[in-house]
Design a protein around this motif. Structure first.
Motif, mmCIF file in Angstrom:
data_model
loop_
_atom_site.group_PDB
_atom_site.id
_atom_site.type_symbol
_atom_site.label_atom_id
_atom_site.label_comp_id
_atom_site.label_asym_id
_atom_site.label_seq_id
_atom_site.Cartn_x
_atom_site.Cartn_y
_atom_site.Cartn_z
ATOM 1 N N GLY A 121 0.783 -1.229 0.000
ATOM 2 C CA GLY A 121 0.000 0.000 0.000
ATOM 3 C C GLY A 121 0.810 1.272 0.000
ATOM 4 N N SER A 122 2.143 1.152 -0.054
ATOM 5 C CA SER A 122 2.985 2.345 -0.085
ATOM 6 C C SER A 122 2.989 2.981 -1.463
ATOM 7 C CB SER A 122 4.414 2.010 0.333
ATOM 8 O OG SER A 122 4.993 1.081 -0.563
ATOM 9 N N GLY A 123 2.574 2.199 -2.465
ATOM 10 C CA GLY A 123 2.535 2.692 -3.835
ATOM 11 C C GLY A 123 3.712 2.245 -4.675
ATOM 12 N N SER A 163 5.015 8.586 1.046
ATOM 13 C CA SER A 163 3.925 8.937 0.129
ATOM 14 C C SER A 163 2.600 9.169 0.845
ATOM 15 C CB SER A 163 3.744 7.828 -0.917
ATOM 16 O OG SER A 163 3.261 6.638 -0.315
ATOM 17 N N THR A 164 2.648 9.292 2.174
ATOM 18 C CA THR A 164 1.408 9.433 2.940
ATOM 19 C C THR A 164 0.554 10.592 2.446
ATOM 20 O OG1 THR A 164 2.461 8.515 4.924
ATOM 21 C CG2 THR A 164 0.431 9.779 5.241
ATOM 22 N N ASN A 165 1.177 11.722 2.210
ATOM 23 C CA ASN A 165 0.431 12.932 1.860
ATOM 24 C C ASN A 165 0.646 13.376 0.413
ATOM 25 O OD1 ASN A 165 -0.644 13.339 4.553
ATOM 26 N ND2 ASN A 165 1.442 13.907 5.142
ATOM 27 N N THR A 166 1.076 12.464 -0.444
ATOM 28 C CA THR A 166 1.279 12.806 -1.850
ATOM 29 C C THR A 166 0.507 11.853 -2.751
ATOM 30 O OG1 THR A 166 3.290 11.443 -1.947
ATOM 31 C CG2 THR A 166 3.563 13.781 -1.458
ATOM 32 N N ASN A 167 0.066 12.370 -3.905
ATOM 33 C CA ASN A 167 -0.611 11.504 -4.868
ATOM 34 C C ASN A 167 0.435 10.834 -5.761
ATOM 35 O OD1 ASN A 167 0.158 13.386 -6.857
ATOM 36 N ND2 ASN A 167 -1.786 14.498 -6.701
ATOM 37 N N VAL A 168 -0.027 10.040 -6.716
ATOM 38 C CA VAL A 168 0.896 9.279 -7.566
ATOM 39 C C VAL A 168 1.833 10.199 -8.337
ATOM 40 C CG1 VAL A 168 1.058 7.735 -9.561
ATOM 41 C CG2 VAL A 168 -0.635 7.292 -7.789
ATOM 42 N N VAL A 186 11.105 -12.250 7.963
ATOM 43 C CA VAL A 186 12.101 -12.884 7.091
ATOM 44 C C VAL A 186 12.651 -11.942 6.037
ATOM 45 C CG1 VAL A 186 11.227 -15.221 7.416
ATOM 46 C CG2 VAL A 186 10.265 -13.795 5.611
ATOM 47 N N THR A 187 12.088 -10.739 5.899
ATOM 48 C CA THR A 187 12.587 -9.772 4.932
ATOM 49 C C THR A 187 12.742 -8.411 5.596
ATOM 50 O OG1 THR A 187 10.349 -9.189 4.192
ATOM 51 C CG2 THR A 187 11.485 -10.944 2.990
ATOM 52 N N ASP A 188 13.526 -7.568 4.947
ATOM 53 C CA ASP A 188 13.807 -6.243 5.506
ATOM 54 C C ASP A 188 13.250 -5.190 4.559
ATOM 55 O OD1 ASP A 188 14.787 -4.086 6.827
ATOM 56 O OD2 ASP A 188 16.883 -4.421 6.296
ATOM 57 N N PHE A 189 12.060 -4.651 4.872
ATOM 58 C CA PHE A 189 11.448 -3.688 3.961
ATOM 59 C C PHE A 189 10.749 -2.544 4.698
ATOM 60 C CE2 PHE A 189 8.326 -6.911 4.960
ATOM 61 C CZ PHE A 189 7.155 -6.195 5.185
ATOM 62 N N LEU A 190 10.977 -2.427 5.993
ATOM 63 C CA LEU A 190 10.311 -1.395 6.775
ATOM 64 C C LEU A 190 11.231 -0.243 7.163
ATOM 65 C CD1 LEU A 190 8.124 -3.646 9.112
ATOM 66 C CD2 LEU A 190 7.434 -2.459 7.022
ATOM 67 N N GLU A 191 12.533 -0.462 7.098
ATOM 68 C CA GLU A 191 13.483 0.581 7.434
ATOM 69 C C GLU A 191 14.550 0.680 6.351
ATOM 70 O OE1 GLU A 191 15.113 0.014 11.286
ATOM 71 O OE2 GLU A 191 13.175 0.115 12.319
ATOM 72 N N ALA A 192 14.987 1.905 6.085
ATOM 73 C CA ALA A 192 15.995 2.118 5.052
ATOM 74 C C ALA A 192 17.383 1.788 5.575
ATOM 75 C CB ALA A 192 15.945 3.571 4.588
ATOM 76 N N ILE A 240 15.567 2.929 -3.079
ATOM 77 C CA ILE A 240 14.521 3.724 -2.436
ATOM 78 C C ILE A 240 13.678 2.850 -1.512
ATOM 79 C CG2 ILE A 240 12.428 5.099 -2.838
ATOM 80 C CD1 ILE A 240 13.612 5.695 -5.653
ATOM 81 N N LEU A 241 13.379 3.383 -0.329
ATOM 82 C CA LEU A 241 12.352 2.795 0.526
ATOM 83 C C LEU A 241 11.125 3.699 0.410
ATOM 84 C CD1 LEU A 241 11.370 0.784 2.718
ATOM 85 C CD2 LEU A 241 12.159 2.448 4.410
ATOM 86 N N LEU A 242 10.083 3.204 -0.234
ATOM 87 C CA LEU A 242 8.846 3.969 -0.393
ATOM 88 C C LEU A 242 7.878 3.530 0.696
ATOM 89 C CD1 LEU A 242 7.332 6.042 -2.126
ATOM 90 C CD2 LEU A 242 6.468 4.141 -3.491
ATOM 91 N N THR A 243 7.426 4.472 1.503
ATOM 92 C CA THR A 243 6.593 4.109 2.641
ATOM 93 C C THR A 243 5.412 5.059 2.782
ATOM 94 O OG1 THR A 243 6.680 3.535 5.001
ATOM 95 C CG2 THR A 243 7.884 5.502 4.299
#
Length: 241
Positions: free
Chosen positions: A27-29, A220-225, A205-211, A162-165
């Protein structure tokens, strides 16, 4: 989406074999942004999460259970998985069967974490992902790769990482609207189990929450596509120029 404003950047990356790696939670886009970056810059596109979905579909298709880890790992190791890395029409073929639509069902959502958590499955698919990236780089076309642990495990040598969150509730609402057609009531609760709970399982088992080191976080919380895409493109431009 209009890509004309990125024409100069597209000319800059032409023939460089550029690799862009995008990590992030559900859902981060990241899929939408990765596809648009690939289309705008004429790069290949790889959704690595779909490869795990394809493996889960194959295991389910054979009537196997992830609890039988050794059998599942052997089956995935010999599975014929082919990927058509086209940004707006990606296709995944398992033993010659087009599974692009079949891997997006709720049932696959529910079982994929158990399959993707198996070390043998991860080893096999990471090797395949690296082969696809290597081929794209050597062909000089380049590729945008998105999924989980891409920046740290699969493609740590990517020029752009990039970590997109986004905050959990924003991610949840986005996925509920996309998958259930609503972000209210039962639809939201159903998606919570598919998205937030799955992220919690996968994070073991994976690392995708922290850069990690050298990885840039874009929220991307407050931005559109369009706005998020602009931020990613500016980062690519800054990194390679």
């Amino acid at each position: 989406m209009e890509y004309e404003k990125y024409e100069n950047l597209r000319e800059t990356v032409l023939g460089r074999g550029l690799v862009v790696a995008i990590d992030g939670p559900s859902g981060s886009g990241k899929s939408t942004i990765a596809r648009n970056v690939a289309a705008a810059l004429d790069l290949g596109y790889l959704d690595t999460g779909a490869m795990y979905r394809a493996a889960a579909w194959w295991i389910d298709h054979q009537g196997l259970n992830a609890d039988d880890s050794s059998t599942v790992e052997r089956s995935v190791a010999t599975m014929d998985l082919r990927v058509n890395a086209v940004p707006h029409a990606p296709r995944f073929f398992v033993e010659g069967i087009d599974v692009a639509h079949a891997i997006r069902t709720d049932h696959i959502n529910e079982i994929v974490s158990a399959v993707s958590a198996l070390p043998g499955v991860r080893k096999t698919l990471i090797e395949k992902q690296r082969e696809i990236i290597k081929t794209a780089r050597e062909s000089t076309r380049g590729i945008v790769v998105e999924g989980r642990d891409i920046t740290s495990v699969v493609a740590p040598e990517a020029e752009v990482r990039i970590l997109l969150t986004a905050d959990p509730e924003t991610r949840l609402q986005r996925r509920a609207i996309a998958d259930q057609g609503s972000a209210e009531g039962e639809a939201l609760n159903r998606e919570r189990a598919l998205v937030i709970d799955r992220d919690a399982k996968d994070a073991k088992v994976t690392d995708f929450l922290e850069a990690g080191s050298g990885v840039t976080t874009i929220d991307s919380t407050n931005t559109n596509v369009s706005e998020t895409l602009d931020a990613v493109m500016k980062l690519i431009d800054k990194t390679i120029n």
